[in-house]
Design an enzyme around this catalytic site. Structure first.
Site, PDB file in Angstrom:
ATOM      1  N   GLY A 260      -5.373 -13.038 -12.106  1.00  0.00           N
ATOM      2  CA  GLY A 260      -4.831 -11.916 -11.399  1.00  0.00           C
ATOM      3  C   GLY A 260      -3.923 -12.326 -10.261  1.00  0.00           C
ATOM      4  N   PRO A 261      -2.982 -11.264  -9.711  1.00  0.00           N
ATOM      5  CA  PRO A 261      -2.058 -11.412  -8.907  1.00  0.00           C
ATOM      6  C   PRO A 261      -2.966 -11.859  -7.478  1.00  0.00           C
ATOM      7  CG  PRO A 261      -2.095  -9.273  -9.372  1.00  0.00           C
ATOM      8  CD  PRO A 261      -3.110  -9.899 -10.376  1.00  0.00           C
ATOM      9  N   PRO A 262      -2.315 -12.288  -6.501  1.00  0.00           N
ATOM     10  CA  PRO A 262      -3.082 -12.530  -5.089  1.00  0.00           C
ATOM     11  C   PRO A 262      -3.900 -11.293  -4.590  1.00  0.00           C
ATOM     12  CG  PRO A 262      -0.905 -13.331  -5.175  1.00  0.00           C
ATOM     13  CD  PRO A 262      -0.809 -12.411  -6.230  1.00  0.00           C
TER      14      PRO A 262
ATOM     15  N   VAL B  61      -6.309  -9.922  -5.099  1.00  0.00           N
ATOM     16  CA  VAL B  61      -7.346  -8.726  -5.811  1.00  0.00           C
ATOM     17  C   VAL B  61      -8.838  -8.988  -5.706  1.00  0.00           C
ATOM     18  CG1 VAL B  61      -5.390  -8.019  -7.278  1.00  0.00           C
ATOM     19  CG2 VAL B  61      -6.731 -10.075  -8.043  1.00  0.00           C
TER      20      VAL B  61
ATOM     21  N   THR C 205     -11.203 -14.968  -5.367  1.00  0.00           N
ATOM     22  CA  THR C 205     -11.791 -15.811  -4.394  1.00  0.00           C
ATOM     23  C   THR C 205     -13.506 -15.088  -4.070  1.00  0.00           C
ATOM     24  OG1 THR C 205      -9.973 -17.124  -3.817  1.00  0.00           O
ATOM     25  CG2 THR C 205     -11.987 -17.413  -2.632  1.00  0.00           C
TER      26      THR C 205
ATOM     27  N   SER D 168      11.196 -11.477 -20.411  1.00  0.00           N
ATOM     28  CA  SER D 168      10.559  -9.997 -20.658  1.00  0.00           C
ATOM     29  C   SER D 168      11.612  -9.005 -20.408  1.00  0.00           C
ATOM     30  CB  SER D 168       9.177  -9.718 -20.292  1.00  0.00           C
ATOM     31  OG  SER D 168       9.590  -9.527 -18.854  1.00  0.00           O
TER      32      SER D 168
ATOM     33  N   LYS E 232       2.778  -3.609 -15.058  1.00  0.00           N
ATOM     34  CA  LYS E 232       4.170  -2.896 -15.220  1.00  0.00           C
ATOM     35  C   LYS E 232       3.919  -1.397 -15.362  1.00  0.00           C
ATOM     36  CE  LYS E 232       6.229  -6.905 -17.427  1.00  0.00           C
ATOM     37  NZ  LYS E 232       6.663  -7.664 -18.747  1.00  0.00           N
TER      38      LYS E 232
HETATM   39  N1  ATP Z   1     -11.912  -4.650  -5.133  1.00  0.00           N
HETATM   40  C1  ATP Z   1     -12.273  -5.121  -4.083  1.00  0.00           C
HETATM   41  N2  ATP Z   1     -13.365  -4.573  -3.021  1.00  0.00           N
HETATM   42  C2  ATP Z   1     -13.277  -4.968  -1.634  1.00  0.00           C
HETATM   43  N3  ATP Z   1     -12.558  -5.883  -1.299  1.00  0.00           N
HETATM   44  C3  ATP Z   1     -11.719  -6.376  -2.029  1.00  0.00           C
HETATM   45  C4  ATP Z   1     -11.429  -6.377  -3.392  1.00  0.00           C
HETATM   46  N4  ATP Z   1     -10.486  -6.835  -3.866  1.00  0.00           N
HETATM   47  C5  ATP Z   1     -10.126  -7.680  -2.731  1.00  0.00           C
HETATM   48  N5  ATP Z   1     -10.817  -7.234  -1.605  1.00  0.00           N
HETATM   49  C6  ATP Z   1     -10.522  -8.248  -0.428  1.00  0.00           C
HETATM   50  O1  ATP Z   1      -9.406  -8.596  -0.275  1.00  0.00           O
HETATM   51  C7  ATP Z   1      -9.047  -9.764   0.295  1.00  0.00           C
HETATM   52  C8  ATP Z   1      -8.521 -11.034  -0.633  1.00  0.00           C
HETATM   53  O2  ATP Z   1      -9.121 -11.284  -1.692  1.00  0.00           O
HETATM   54  P1  ATP Z   1      -9.258 -12.677  -2.014  1.00  0.00           P
HETATM   55  O3  ATP Z   1      -8.955 -13.764  -1.214  1.00  0.00           O
HETATM   56  O4  ATP Z   1     -10.413 -12.905  -3.097  1.00  0.00           O
HETATM   57  O5  ATP Z   1      -8.122 -13.017  -3.105  1.00  0.00           O
HETATM   58  P2  ATP Z   1      -7.554 -13.806  -4.145  1.00  0.00           P
HETATM   59  O6  ATP Z   1      -7.848 -12.960  -5.667  1.00  0.00           O
HETATM   60  O7  ATP Z   1      -8.574 -14.828  -4.267  1.00  0.00           O
HETATM   61  O8  ATP Z   1      -6.312 -14.239  -4.090  1.00  0.00           O
HETATM   62  P3  ATP Z   1      -5.326 -15.516  -4.236  1.00  0.00           P
HETATM   63  O9  ATP Z   1      -4.867 -15.621  -5.629  1.00  0.00           O
HETATM   64  O10 ATP Z   1      -4.303 -15.409  -3.375  1.00  0.00           O
HETATM   65  O11 ATP Z   1      -6.118 -16.460  -3.800  1.00  0.00           O
HETATM   66  C9  ATP Z   1     -10.514 -10.142   0.664  1.00  0.00           C
HETATM   67  O12 ATP Z   1     -10.967 -10.151   1.957  1.00  0.00           O
HETATM   68  C10 ATP Z   1     -11.275  -9.476  -0.485  1.00  0.00           C
HETATM   69  O13 ATP Z   1     -12.908  -9.080   0.100  1.00  0.00           O
HETATM   70 MG    MG Z   2      -8.076 -16.904  -3.778  1.00  0.00          MG
END
Ligand code: ATP
Ligand code: MG
Length: 792
Positions: free
Chosen positions: A365-367, A369, A372, A688, A731
């Site tokens: 998924g995108p950053p 979300v 991690t 696309s 999209k």
């Molecule tokens: N559904 C959610 N509910 C609560 N907090 C969320 C949710 N999604 C994301 N967050 C919060 O958003 C922040 C960023 O999430 P995270 O670092 O896990 O992103 P990522 O998907 O790993 O991004 P990347 O691809 O850049 O590594 C975190 O503080 C996380 O707790």
């Molecule tokens: Mg991450």
């Protein structure tokens, strides 16, 4: 040794003068028969004299055994008169005699000292024989029992003596009999001999016996303890300690020996598998033979340190409580129901089957979300350690597997490093950004990863540095990626992919209210009493202050607000700050992103495409315009190679269809076409946008306008087929945001519509198509009458 003759009578006649035989280290009691070896001159003479007369002799003990020729004072005065039963001359000149004690006697004075002692003696008779009172009987029984006990504890008595002791009725004789068979020290025995009160004698012997029994008990305990406790390791420890002591004594112990011993102990403690332990011991032995300052010794030392510090058998116990796990997951993350479900299923299976192989989950998924942070949350729910390792930009296989020890400065790979850092062999191990893994002449880290992630192989993961296998099968690997496409397919094959698409603004507001704001309040030391951010403000932040699929920047902006409020409160302006869309810009400044301006009316040569970017979905407008020229094509707006090729293909397709589209063939050779994709500073790529470009080109050449509320996405082939694309949910989200009513999608993406939430699909029509003709008929307005394309 000693024997007894009960037939002897205590009323025997004793002459008043007798030769005296000094004896060493033994006290002879009456009735006792024992052999004596005699070598000293004065003794031999005394015996010879006695044998020639009445065979009687007074046996007196010497106070100090070490004196060769005792003077009168060196002898005790009380002894035992004995009769010599037999005498044997030994070849070496000594005599062996067998004597039997008859009666105690005391030396009054010595009448001769040369060539042997002769003394005037007085017979000693025991005090009045006591009646068998209760006390006496008890005393006697006590002594007999103690004899039995010591016998049971391993003291040796002659069998005949035991029978005698059992049957004796006289206290004095019992005392003497026991005393003569206990192997007492000479002083102790002499003391008993001199005691004329039979009862007292019995008491004393009782004391001696019970002391003896106690000694025997302790001795037995020590022996059994020693036997029981000295098992293998202790034995080794003992030996090693002894060795150490010996070496210390010899002045040989030094730092090195001490270090080696310490390392050995560490190996014991690490509880390694046999194979590894063998290797470790081998290395220690090598180290032992080396000069400790040599470079190689240093290398070996580091290596052994690695071996002993790895958690070969240390692990955390899994919490397999599904309810609790659900609570933890809900506590940390909003929504994401499908993924949470999958994780709980995983736990469920784990609960039923202890050693489960795989699966490796991959969050795509995108950053921002929550990929991690989901991983962390899983670790928390399971009660495991968490380790995150980024694969982004990794190009060298050795980063995964380590360098062989022959390299200078070799180290284990990052997997083993991570395991060592967490100190447990079953962490949740997150491999971040698998899609960013690279490859070059230094090898292919992705193929090394294959082994790590393959449950059939990873129980014996071979790190080049370690050289011995490490069991990774208990590790729970989770990978994350922003995109699926760049992941090498063998790797993709091993993973179960879970998509986390971006959030809609409504979802983001929900996340902000339930998770991000409470978190940030806490971090800034303020509470809900100090600040209130209403929904409209949050919504505005998601649309005008951030442009992202995830919530990372949203969180940053909320932190920003909290910081500003915290500062005001710290400055003394303590009140509640209500933040709404009206005053938001006071805190965050002017909006950074304004929505792409909507097209006001249907236009010719402009089509609306849907793009997938790292930040989620977005809308792009593609402009095409024709001008006089020679059939050339110009592409602007930072288009990548694939997109450019896609533009050429679109143009070729339109050209091939010119007839049915009603375009004069000359149009193409006498005009140039320019295709531009605005937001020119941003690099764009991918196939696309194919149908969108084809639509813009067709519109430009035919002069038919494009419906302004139709958006599209899809790849186009030269023959006009529409191929599927990725990121449909993002999209669709973008289309929704822009108020688009119709979205043209490739037929083969129709199945993806299921994953799109209902509220997005509401008010929007999705038109699945297979050919470019269908696209054009849906996107282009009907030609206005009388004007069939432009002709020039
Ligand atoms: N559904 C959610 N509910 C609560 N907090 C969320 C949710 N999604 C994301 N967050 C919060 O958003 C922040 C960023 O999430 P995270 O670092 O896990 O992103 P990522 O998907 O790993 O991004 P990347 O691809 O850049 O590594 C975190 O503080 C996380 O707790
Ligand atoms: Mg991450």
């Amino acid at each position: 040794m000693a024997d007894f003759d009960i037939k002897e009578d205590r009323d025997i006649e004793i002459p008043s003068s007798l030769p005296i035989l000094p004896v060493r280290d033994v006290v002879i009691f009456p009735y006792m028969i024992l052999p004596l070896f005699v070598g000293r001159d004065i003794s031999i003479k005394a015996i010879e004299h006695a044998v020639e007369s009445n065979k009687l002799i007074l046996l007196v003990s010497q106070r100090d055994v070490n004196i060769e020729t005792p003077a009168k004072e060196d002898l005790y005065t009380v002894g035992t008169v004995g009769t010599i039963l037999r005498m044997l001359k030994l070849p070496d000149g000594r005599l062996k005699i067998l004597v039997q004690g008859l009666s105690k006697a005391k030396v009054i004075k010595y009448t001769q000292t040369d060539p042997f002692y002769v003394g005037e003696i007085d017979k000693i008779i025991d005090q009045e024989q006591p009646k068998l009172t209760l006390e006496v009987e008890a005393l006697m029984r006590n002594v007999k029992e103690l004899v039995d006990k010591s016998l049971a504890l391993g003291k040796s008595f002659l069998p005949d003596i035991i029978v005698l002791i059992e049957n004796i009725e006289e206290p004095g004789r019992l005392a003497d009999l026991v005393a003569s068979n206990l192997g007492l020290k000479a002083e102790q025995a002499q003391e008993l001999l001199e005691e004329t009160d039979p009862i007292l004698r019995l008491k004393k012997i009782g004391e001696i016996l019970s002391h003896e029994v106690e000694l025997l008990l302790v001795q037995q305990k020590i022996q059994s303890d020693v036997k029981g406790e000295i098992d293998k390791t202790q034995r080794e420890y003992f030996l090693r300690e002894q060795l150490k002591a010996i070496q210390k004594e010899l002045g040989e112990i030094d730092e090195k020996t001490e270090e080696i011993m310490e390392l050995r102990k560490k190996i014991d403690d690490a509880k390694m598998p046999d194979k590894v332990e063998k290797e470790a011991i081998k290395q220690i032995n090598r180290l032992d033979k080396m000069h400790q300052d040599s470079a190689e010794a240093g290398t070996i030392r580091t290596y052994i340190d690695w071996l002993v510090e790895l958690p070969w058998s240390k692990s955390t116990k899994d919490k397999l409580d599904i309810k609790l796990a659900k609570k933890v997951l809900d506590e940390d993350h909003y929504d994401l129901e499908k993924i949470k479900e999958r994780i709980l299923e995983y736990l469920g299976v784990r609960k039923l089957k202890d050693k489960m192989k795989g699966p490796i989950l991959c969050f795509v998924g995108p950053p921002g979300v929550g990929k991690t942070s989901l991983g962390k949350s899983i670790a928390r729910a399971l009660g495991r350690e968490f380790y995150r390792m980024s694969l982004g930009g990794m190009r060298d296989e050795a980063e995964i597997r380590g360098h062989r020890r022959t390299y200078v400065g070799a180290m284990p790979g990052r997997i083993i490093q991570g395991i060592k850092t967490v100190g447990k062999n079953n962490p949740v191990f997150m491999l971040d950004e698998v899609d960013k893994i690279g490859m070059d002449f230094r090898g292919d880290p992705a193929s090394a990863l294959l082994e790590v992630l393959d449950p059939e192989q990873n129980y014996s993961f071979a790190d080049h540095y370690l050289g011995v296998p490490f069991d990774l099968s208990n590790v729970m690997f989770i990978t994350t990626a922003n995109q699926m496409d760049p992941i090498p397919s063998p790797l993709r094959d091993r993973m179960e992919v879970l998509y986390l698409s971006g959030y809609t603004s409504e979802e983001k507001v929900g996340i902000a209210k339930n998770y991000l704001i409470p978190k940030q309040l806490k971090e800034h030391g303020i509470t809900g009493k100090n600040i209130k951010i209403n929904d409209s403000a949050l919504f505005q932040i998601t649309t005008q202050y951030t442009l992202e699929a995830g919530v990372r920047n949203l969180e940053r902006q909320i932190a920003n607000l909290c910081r500003k409020v915290a500062r005001k409160i710290a400055e003394g302006k303590d009140k509640k700050y209500n933040i709404s869309s009206n005053n938001l810009s006071k805190y965050l400044g002017v909006p950074k992103f304004l929505p792409e301006e909507e097209i006001q009316k249907d236009e010719v040569g402009v089509s609306t495409g849907l793009a997938w970017t790292e930040a989620g979905g977005d809308i792009i407008y593609i402009e095409a315009s024709i001008m006089k020229g020679k059939g050339g094509i110009r592409l602007t707006g930072q288009l990548g190679d694939i997109m450019q090729e896609s533009a050429h293909a679109a143009l070729s397709y339109i050209r091939s269809k010119s007839k049915s589209l009603g375009i004069n063939n000359n149009m193409f050779s006498s005009n140039d076409i320019h295709i531009h994709v605005p937001a020119g500073a941003i690099q764009k790529d991918g196939p696309s946008a194919g149908i969108t470009m084809a639509t813009a080109i067709a519109s430009a050449f035919t002069g038919r306008a494009v419906h302004k509320n139709v958006a599209m996405t899809g790849e186009v082939t030269l023959r006009g087929r529409v191929l599927p694309i990725g990121g449909l949910k993002e999209k669709a989200l973008a289309a929704k945001r822009m108020g688009i009513k119709k979205v043209i999608i490739p037929k083969r993406n129709e199945k993806d519509l299921e994953d799109i939430p209902k509220y997005i699909k509401k008010d929007m029509q999705f038109i699945p198509v297979e050919t470019m003709d269908e696209v054009l008929s849906n996107a282009l307005k009907k030609p206005s009458r009388g004007k069939k394309g432009r002709k020039k």
